[in-house]
Design an enzyme around this catalytic site. Structure first.
Site, PDB file in Angstrom:
ATOM      1  N   GLU A 176      -0.104  -8.166  -3.246  1.00 20.20           N
ATOM      2  CA  GLU A 176      -0.778  -9.442  -3.546  1.00 20.20           C
ATOM      3  C   GLU A 176      -2.202  -9.459  -3.002  1.00 20.20           C
ATOM      4  O   GLU A 176      -2.976 -10.357  -3.303  1.00 20.20           O
ATOM      5  CB  GLU A 176       0.041 -10.628  -3.028  1.00 20.20           C
ATOM      6  CG  GLU A 176       0.340 -10.648  -1.532  1.00 20.20           C
ATOM      7  CD  GLU A 176       1.574  -9.829  -1.123  1.00 20.20           C
ATOM      8  OE1 GLU A 176       1.750  -8.704  -1.643  1.00 20.20           O
ATOM      9  OE2 GLU A 176       2.349 -10.300  -0.266  1.00 20.20           O
ATOM     10  N   ARG A 177      -2.563  -8.402  -2.218  1.00 18.51           N
ATOM     11  CA  ARG A 177      -3.913  -8.393  -1.642  1.00 18.51           C
ATOM     12  C   ARG A 177      -4.958  -7.819  -2.594  1.00 18.51           C
ATOM     13  O   ARG A 177      -6.124  -8.126  -2.460  1.00 18.51           O
ATOM     14  CB  ARG A 177      -3.901  -7.605  -0.329  1.00 18.51           C
ATOM     15  CG  ARG A 177      -3.131  -8.356   0.745  1.00 18.51           C
ATOM     16  CD  ARG A 177      -3.057  -7.555   2.014  1.00 18.51           C
ATOM     17  NE  ARG A 177      -1.681  -7.354   2.408  1.00 18.51           N
ATOM     18  CZ  ARG A 177      -1.287  -6.482   3.331  1.00 18.51           C
ATOM     19  NH1 ARG A 177      -2.172  -5.726   3.940  1.00 18.51           N
ATOM     20  NH2 ARG A 177      -0.026  -6.368   3.641  1.00 18.51           N
ATOM     21  N   CYS A 281      -1.974   6.284   4.263  1.00 19.73           N
ATOM     22  CA  CYS A 281      -0.713   6.740   4.861  1.00 19.73           C
ATOM     23  C   CYS A 281      -0.816   8.199   5.272  1.00 19.73           C
ATOM     24  O   CYS A 281       0.007   8.692   6.025  1.00 19.73           O
ATOM     25  CB  CYS A 281       0.436   6.548   3.903  1.00 19.73           C
ATOM     26  SG  CYS A 281       0.321   7.652   2.510  1.00 19.73           S
ATOM     27  N   GLU A 383       2.344   2.644  14.118  1.00 21.04           N
ATOM     28  CA  GLU A 383       1.274   2.887  13.143  1.00 21.04           C
ATOM     29  C   GLU A 383       0.201   1.814  13.319  1.00 21.04           C
ATOM     30  O   GLU A 383       0.502   0.623  13.267  1.00 21.04           O
ATOM     31  CB  GLU A 383       1.855   2.821  11.727  1.00 21.04           C
ATOM     32  CG  GLU A 383       0.845   3.144  10.655  1.00 21.04           C
ATOM     33  CD  GLU A 383       1.425   3.060   9.242  1.00 21.04           C
ATOM     34  OE1 GLU A 383       2.198   2.117   8.954  1.00 21.04           O
ATOM     35  OE2 GLU A 383       1.090   3.934   8.430  1.00 21.04           O
TER      36      GLU A 383
END
Ligand code: NAD
Length: 498
Positions: A176-177, A281, A383
């Site tokens: 949604e970003r 990632c 992370e």
């Protein structure tokens, strides 16, 4: 301010749930859009639409399907600048990096153009008396992809290109970003000749994801995002009988052996640690120099390089990296730097005070570099997903290897060395899915598969490459004998190949 839509059945469809996410421009900190968050009913309508469209697409021969993908590639090239500009504006990465994001997706579309060959089954002539055995690969039906914010072009294409090439219909639930590029990709695929309903983009949050997980017409789900959500999607998707693959978070180490080429190693750490503001990632977030001399030399060279990183708005093509994706992400990453200091790590470069002139409300963070990080610290275990590199000093190669193997994540890892034996031993014994030898970001090329180990991935099959064809198809095996005059009577024993 733009009000975004869903893309269902080949059309832009306004959200009807009354719920919206706010879309912010990281470069300036301004709100630029409202993103509709689908209700269960809206998701259900999209799935029904896809289900109705899928059989005709599956019946279209693979070569014709591949031609639509080839046309899609041409349109991606035509609109490359526009896509990169929108991507950079919504995500915050620089335009050259946005082009890389698109290109790594394009490469998987190119791979998927080979689908007529990739779908060929196996055939055994004369497997028994007058018996032939062959296998078919058939599409699953309607499948879904749930994707993260950090590669809004690449990861959606990794998911939908092989799935659609195999004859499935696809529901994409992007982050949604930054959902604008996924919507543009769906428009371009339609323009390329993809039938309406085969690629649908439904925006949303947990409610939309849960609707997909519970929908009996969704046959398979591919997820990429953080580990807690990956684990949740995997467990709930499997519980409802779906085929599920989920890719999660990472903490990628780069082991620096005493014989490494230091110029190459430092360049690698700077690019892979800070590129895209560390929001990859496969970013390197931990450097592991072996031996005190290697560590001291590495720090001596890294500090000035981190201090001189060029941070800029996404439109500055000469910037090394841009802002973080949201104000919350900036706060979270800054918070981790505070935690590292409190835990006793040495903050050799502190980027927390960085302000971008003329863009004071943007989500910028200067490069941060920690030395003397230890495995018990939160900044090592968790992370961070920001422009923060931790140096964990190892005494020996075996200690460095153990460090990589003991970490709960196992996405990517690299070793920098001139010693072929060491590199070979490392590649063989390290418990990580993707390994670089003097390559800091070993994202495999499109015709190999991408996937981590341990808590970086849940499920058996990887993304793109041959695994993607396996994931998005189901195998059927046919044992056939034509009447040939042989009368062998009724048999009451299990047939064998005796
Ligand atoms: P995220 O987990 O917050 O979101 C991923 C997707 O899940 C989004 O579409 C989001 O809308 C949805 N989601 C969020 N909360 C949910 C909930 N409670 N229930 C159901 N769905 C939910 O991840 P992100 O912040 O968008 O992306 C960054 C993360 O993705 C990092 O951890 C990064 O390492 C990981 N990542 C992994 C890979 C990989 O291949 N292993 C690739 C890229 C990113």
């Amino acid at each position: 301010m733009q009000e975004l839509t869903h893309f269902i059945g080949g059309k832009h469809v306004a959200g009807t749930s009354g719920r919206f996410a706010e879309g912010w421009q990281p470069m300036t900190g301004e709100q630029i859009s409202r993103v509709p968050l689908a209700s269960r009913a809206e998701m259900r309508a999209a799935v029904e639409n896809a289900k109705a469209a899928q059989p005709a697409w599956a019946a279209t021969n693979p070569q014709r399907r591949a031609r639509v993908l080839m046309k899609f590639l041409q349109l991606l090239e035509r609109d490359n600048d526009k896509l990169a500009e929108v991507l950079a504006r919504e995500h915050g990465k620089t335009i050259p990096d946005a082009k890389g994001d698109i290109q790594r997706g394009v490469e998987v579309v190119e791979f998927a153009c080979g689908v007529p060959h990739l779908l060929k089954g196996e055939f055994s002539d004369g497997a028994g008396p007058n018996i032939d055995v062959y296998s078919l690969r058939q599409p699953l039906g309607v499948v879904a992809g749930i994707t993260p914010f950090n590669f809004p072009a690449m990861i959606p294409m990794w998911k939908f290109a092989p799935a659609i090439a195999c004859g499935n219909a696809f529901i994409l639930k992007p982050s949604e970003r930054d959902p604008s590029v996924p919507l543009m990709l769906a428009e371009l695929f339609l323009e390329a000749g993809l039938p309406p309903g085969i690629l649908n983009v439904v925006n949303g949050d947990k409610e939309a994801v849960d609707a997909l997980l519970d929908d009996p017409d969704i046959q398979a789900i591919g997820f990429v995002g953080s580990t807690p959500i990956a684990e949740y999607v995997y467990a709930r998707g499997c519980a409802t009988g779906k085929r599920v693959q989920c890719f999660g978070g990472a903490k990628n180490h780069l082991v620096v052996m005493p014989d490494a080429d230091m110029d190459q190693t430092v360049d690698a750490l700077i690019g892979a640690g800070y590129g895209s503001a560390g929001e990859r990632c496969m970013a390197v977030s931990v450097a592991v120099p072996v031996g005190k001399k290697t560590a001291d030399e590495l720090m001596r060279r890294l500090i000035p390089r981190v201090e001189s990183l060029k941070i800029g708005p996404s439109t500055d093509t000469s910037a090394d990296y841009g802002p973080l994706v949201t104000a919350q992400a900036l706060e979270r990453v800054r918070g981790y730097v505070d935690i590292g200091v409190a835990e006793g790590a040495t903050l050799a470069v502190d980027g927390r005070g960085f302000k971008m002139q003329g863009y004071e409300n943007g989500y910028y963070l200067g490069g941060c570099l920690f030395d003397h990080v230890t495995p018990d610290m939160r900044i090592y275990k968790e992370e961070i997903f920001g422009p923060v590199l931790s140096v964990v000093r190892a005494n020996t190669y075996e200690d460095a290897l153990k460090l990589c193997n003991d970490h709960e994540y196992g996405n990517g890892v690299a070793i920098f060395t001139r010693d072929g034996d060491a590199a070979r031993d490392f590649a063989s014994r390290v418990q990580v899915g993707m390994i670089g030898v003097n390559v800091p970001i070993p994202v495999p090329i499109a015709y190999y598969t991408f996937g981590g180990w341990k808590r970086s991935a849940f499920g058996d099959l990887n993304q793109h490459g041959p695994d993607s064809i396996r994931f998005y198809t189901r195998t059927k095996t046919v044992t056939a004998r034509w009447p040939s005059g042989v009368k062998d009577g009724a048999s009451f024993v299990i047939p064998t190949m005796e």
